[in-house]
Design a protein around this motif. Structure first.
Motif, short mmCIF file in Angstrom:
data_model
loop_
_atom_site.label_atom_id
_atom_site.label_comp_id
_atom_site.label_asym_id
_atom_site.label_seq_id
_atom_site.Cartn_x
_atom_site.Cartn_y
_atom_site.Cartn_z
N ASN A 407 23.26 -47.32 36.06
CA ASN A 407 23.45 -45.92 36.44
C ASN A 407 22.26 -45.40 37.24
O ASN A 407 22.42 -44.70 38.25
CB ASN A 407 23.65 -45.07 35.19
CG ASN A 407 24.97 -45.36 34.51
OD1 ASN A 407 25.90 -45.91 35.10
ND2 ASN A 407 25.07 -45.01 33.24
N PHE A 408 21.05 -45.74 36.79
CA PHE A 408 19.86 -45.26 37.50
C PHE A 408 19.67 -45.98 38.83
O PHE A 408 19.22 -45.38 39.80
CB PHE A 408 18.63 -45.39 36.62
CG PHE A 408 18.43 -44.24 35.68
CD1 PHE A 408 17.59 -43.19 36.01
CD2 PHE A 408 19.12 -44.17 34.48
CE1 PHE A 408 17.42 -42.10 35.16
CE2 PHE A 408 18.97 -43.09 33.63
CZ PHE A 408 18.12 -42.05 33.96
N LEU A 409 20.00 -47.26 38.89
CA LEU A 409 19.90 -47.97 40.17
C LEU A 409 20.88 -47.39 41.19
O LEU A 409 20.59 -47.38 42.40
CB LEU A 409 20.17 -49.46 39.97
CG LEU A 409 19.12 -50.25 39.18
CD1 LEU A 409 19.54 -51.72 39.06
CD2 LEU A 409 17.75 -50.14 39.83
N LEU A 410 22.01 -46.91 40.72
CA LEU A 410 22.99 -46.31 41.64
C LEU A 410 22.53 -44.97 42.19
O LEU A 410 23.19 -44.41 43.07
CB LEU A 410 24.34 -46.15 40.93
CG LEU A 410 25.09 -47.45 40.62
CD1 LEU A 410 26.38 -47.15 39.88
CD2 LEU A 410 25.37 -48.24 41.89
N ALA A 411 21.42 -44.44 41.68
CA ALA A 411 20.87 -43.22 42.27
C ALA A 411 20.45 -43.44 43.72
O ALA A 411 20.42 -42.49 44.51
CB ALA A 411 19.67 -42.73 41.45
N VAL A 412 20.14 -44.68 44.09
CA VAL A 412 19.75 -44.97 45.47
C VAL A 412 20.92 -44.76 46.44
O VAL A 412 20.78 -44.03 47.43
CB VAL A 412 19.16 -46.38 45.59
CG1 VAL A 412 18.93 -46.74 47.06
CG2 VAL A 412 17.85 -46.47 44.82
N PRO A 413 22.11 -45.37 46.22
CA PRO A 413 23.22 -45.03 47.12
C PRO A 413 23.66 -43.58 47.02
O PRO A 413 24.11 -43.01 48.03
CB PRO A 413 24.33 -45.99 46.68
CG PRO A 413 23.94 -46.52 45.36
CD PRO A 413 22.45 -46.49 45.33
N VAL A 414 23.54 -42.96 45.85
CA VAL A 414 23.83 -41.52 45.78
C VAL A 414 22.85 -40.76 46.65
O VAL A 414 23.21 -39.78 47.32
CB VAL A 414 23.79 -41.04 44.31
CG1 VAL A 414 23.91 -39.52 44.25
CG2 VAL A 414 24.89 -41.68 43.50
N GLY A 415 21.58 -41.20 46.66
CA GLY A 415 20.60 -40.60 47.56
C GLY A 415 20.97 -40.78 49.02
O GLY A 415 20.73 -39.88 49.86
#
Length: 838
Positions: A407-415
């Motif tokens: 979930n936290f690694l997916l913050a990069v594509p959300v960014g």
């Protein structure tokens, strides 16, 4: 008994400028990095690297960009704190943790600080009749706490809070650095990723149904304290790892940070392994696709450096990894699989949707680091989705922990999505002409103002982290303190603390806290948070559950925990087992259990402290060191402390049957030697029990058993093994041998239950145990009168004996959990015995 523990040559070289086939993903600043490795040729007029580095640092500090970054870092650090100010005030003012697992981490860190530091392997008598620590738990968190405390600059409580909170505060900055690195220096995408990660940290709507780490609730109020430290180190390591081939300094930093990640947290270490594998695969593809020899040389250098860095890191951690892996057979684990629909909240489904859109946008303008990053995310997602089918029985897989990391690694594509939306809105307002055009905040002031407004709106509507119990307010622990004060004055026996149903949130947290803090202050209890560290947990936890209104069996695979018939035995039988395990005091909260205990004749006294009561057993506790009345039986059977089946025979299962039976005249000792033809210590045992029939020389094994069967009882569990069939055919030559027929059954279900769910009274193994007990009872060999005393210290156990027959070896029981690293000074063997003590 001690426990384990040339400038010319360089001048001729030419550097090549390599242009990679990647575009910057909507960069808001140019990539100005010119670092390379090897470095430019040194000239006589070149200043020293130290002076050059100082000048570069001074220029950066004085630059406007540094001021902007400092302001940005301050904002993204303060924002999650501001959104959860009540929680941070509770932590700041709190005296000590109250969190579910947090009390255990605090207590064991205090024990580590006082008795183990600076070593990274140690032992504590506080829990489970003794347990190794942190032999099976990455030690960095506890080591850092102790280091800060031992400097004399901080109290232990302050040092603990610093090591706990600093990684949490650094998570948005670390996420910003990670996102900027994989996004090819896009500060806008990095800022978007940091803000997105903030939502995961503090907004309870994004909290998985099963708290699994990194967010504020899991960290502070469930007590998963070590995960943020490991995750921050993981992100900082990846930032340096992607460019480790460009600079010796970055290479060294990458090695160090990876080593620290491994020493901080298991789950982040495994994630790092996935990233390394994906990076090496990407480097190999780039090497094979390189169009010319110069680029091939550059790609080969990157591949070799990315391979060398993990190897160096493994070498740096080998002081802990190697001993831990060699002792892993004694780590009690089972996979913890939670259905995906019980993990993912509705807000997380929105999160995944946004991440998919961000990935699609990222794929349109890829960066070199993008592919390994996305592959890692995909593999993590696959592991979570298919954990139920691929989880090995020997590994403590917790899919929820990997889901949180994902979930936290997916913050990069959300960014990436946030950056694209920001640029699209700026273009709509006419502040930029194309989405690829560089922009500044002054240029896009209207877009920035709108973004700030939206951010404030989201912050004001956020419910913040869920409210629970993080730290005890100073002066509000009267009942707990009263129990602890009593225990300081009564150290003549171990404590059993009732497990309370988590539905009674505050009371259940208090029960865990009492159990943890008893150990921290020098008492001994029969349970703790760290179930996996001690094989004794397989026997002590079911016993504790017998005096509790809620079972606590998470992380172990135990027949006793699954056995309805064991749980239903009279309370008097469980009290007898408690005395044999060295318990003298029961700390009870529930009125029903208090009433039951009050009617037992084994209770000497009752002490009430508010809502808690302490029941004292008659007769005192059994001494930790004592001589056995009868010689034990030597058992050749497999050892497994991992996930098991309900009808799986092993040494542990035989002990479980003996504990359920409550008959302990002849204890069972596990043979460390599993080859029959190599057995050479059988004279010290009253009987030999064979579950397996391994031998290098079958003829020699046959002769040894035949000779043994003239002097000792030989109990043979039926088998298809050739050696057993040979003995059966010649059974008349084995006068003291008894064959116990073993029923042929299909493998039963894996032991997964949390509370008793099956009856074992009529099971084939229990019937087989009854036959074994009958033989042992008829043939038991008494030991001559002897007095054995001992002193148990932190690093050794001193035995003193006074035997009536001096030449006779006296089997001595040490009521401490067996550890394979224990050694006697005279090199005589030490055996794991019933209840896995020695």
């Amino acid at each position: 008994m001690s426990k384990p523990k040339s400038a010319k040559a360089k001048a001729s070289r030419k550097e090549q400028t390599i242009t990679l086939p990647y575009q910057s993903a909507a960069r808001d600043e140019p990539n100005t990095s010119t670092e390379s490795w090897p470095s430019e040729s040194l000239k006589p007029s070149t200043p020293s690297p130290l002076k050059t580095g100082y000048e570069q640092l001074r220029r950066r500090v004085l630059s406007a960009r540094f001021a902007q970054n400092a302001l940005l870092f301050s904002i993204i650090t303060v924002l999650p704190v501001a959104l959860s100010q009540k929680l941070w005030l509770e932590i700041w003012r709190g005296a000590r943790p109250r969190a579910w697992d947090g009390t255990g981490h605090f207590a064991i860190a205090q024990i580590f600080d006082q008795t183990i530091f600076p070593d990274t392997f140690g032992w504590t008598h506080a829990y489970f009749a003794g347990m190794p620590f942190p032999n099976f738990y990455p030690p960095l968190f506890y080591w850092c706490v102790a280091l800060l405390h031992h400097t004399g600059l901080f109290s232990f409580a302050a040092a603990f809070k610093l090591v706990l909170t600093i990684p949490v505060l650094l998570m948005p900055i670390a996420m910003w650095l990670l996102a900027r690195t994989v996004s090819d220096n896009s500060r806008l995408a990095a800022t978007g990723a940091a803000l997105a990660a903030t939502a995961l940290m503090v907004d309870s709507r994004f909290l998985p149904f099963f708290p699994s780490g990194l967010d504020y609730f899991s960290t502070f109020q469930i007590g998963l304290y070590t995960q943020p430290l490991g995750f921050v180190l993981l992100m900082l390591w990846y930032v340096s790892y992607t460019s480790a081939h460009k600079s010796r300094l970055k290479f060294a930093l990458s090695c160090l940070l990876l080593a620290l990640t491994v020493l901080a947290n298991f789950f982040n270490a495994i994630t790092a392994t996935l990233i390394i594998a994906a990076t090496l695969a990407s480097d190999l593809i780039q090497y094979r696709r390189a169009p010319d020899s110069n680029q091939k040389a550059s790609e080969r250098r990157a591949l070799l450096v990315h391979l060398a860095a993990p190897l160096v890191a493994v070498g740096l951690t080998s002081f802990w990894l190697v001993p831990m892996l060699t002792q892993y057979d004694y780590f009690v684990t089972r996979p913890s699989i939670i259905e995906i629909n019980k993990l993912v909240s509705p807000a997380l489904l929105v999160w995944y949707f946004l991440a998919v859109i961000g990935i699609i946008l990222w794929l349109r303008r890829p960066t070199r680091a993008m592919w390994p990053y996305l592959v890692t995310c995909f593999v993590l997602a696959a592991c979570v989705m298919f954990a139920a089918t691929i989880a090995p029985r020997w590994f403590p897989l917790q899919s929820s922990r990997f889901l949180t990391t994902l979930n936290f690694l997916l913050a990069v594509p959300v960014g990436q999505l946030i950056a694209a939306a920001f640029r699209a809105f700026a273009k709509l307002l006419g502040e930029i002409q194309t989405r690829e055009q560089p922009l500044t905040l002054r240029q896009a002031r209207h877009t920035t103002g709108t973004a700030v407004f939206v951010l404030m709106l989201l912050a004001l509507t956020s419910p913040g982290p869920k409210s629970a119990y993080a730290f005890y307010p100073a002066g509000e622990t009267a009942d707990i303190d009263a129990v602890l004060d009593f225990a300081r004055q009564h150290r003549d026996g171990r404590y059993i603390v009732e497990v309370i149903n988590p539905a009674a949130t505050d009371v259940s947290f208090d029960a865990r806290a009492i159990n943890s803090y008893l150990g921290a202050q020098g008492n001994e209890t029969l349970s703790a948070v760290f179930h996996e560290a001690s094989p004794n947990a397989l026997f002590s936890l079911p016993l504790v559950n017998a005096f509790s209104n809620y079972p606590d069996s998470f992380g172990i695979s135990s027949v006793l925990s699954d056995d309805i018939d064991f749980a239903a035995q009279p309370l008097a039988a469980h009290l007898d087992r408690a005395r044999l395990m060295g318990a003298r005091y029961l700390v009870i909260r529930s009125p029903a259990m208090k009433e039951q205990l009050s009617g037992e004749t084994a209770i000497l006294a009752r002490h009430d402290f508010g809502t808690w009561g302490i029941f004292e057993l008659k007769g005192g506790a059994q001494p930790h060191v004592r001589a056995l009345a009868y010689r034990p039986a030597l058992v050749l059977s497999p050892l497994t402390l991992k996930q098991r089946r309900g009808n799986e025979m092993s040494f542990i299962r035989l002990i479980e049957e003996q504990v359920a039976d409550g008959w302990f005249d002849v204890l069972l000792a596990r043979s460390p030697e599993m080859k029959i033809d190599r057995l050479n210590d059988t004279e010290n045992f009253g009987a030999v029990i064979l579950d397996t029939y391994g031998a290098e020389d079958e003829n020699l094994a046959f002769e040894r058993l035949r000779e043994l069967a003239h002097r000792r009882a030989l109990i043979l569990l039926s088998s298809n093994a050739k050696l057993f069939q040979r003995i059966r055919a010649s059974i008349t030559e084995f006068p003291l041998a008894v064959i116990v027929e073993r029923a042929v059954e299909e493998p039963s279900e894996i032991l997964e239950t949390i509370r008793p769910a099956r009856h074992y009274q009529s099971s084939a193994i229990r019937q087989g145990w009854a036959a074994i007990r009958n033989v042992l009872d008829r043939t038991k060999i008494a030991v001559g009168p002897a007095t054995i005393t001992g002193e148990t210290g932190q690093g050794s156990i001193q035995l003193n004996s006074a035997a009536t027959v001096p030449d006779e070896s006296i089997p001595t029981l040490i009521a401490m959990t067996y550890h394979p690293g224990w050694r006697r000074i005279d090199e005589s063997p030490v055996y794991a015995i019933t209840r896995f003590i020695c």
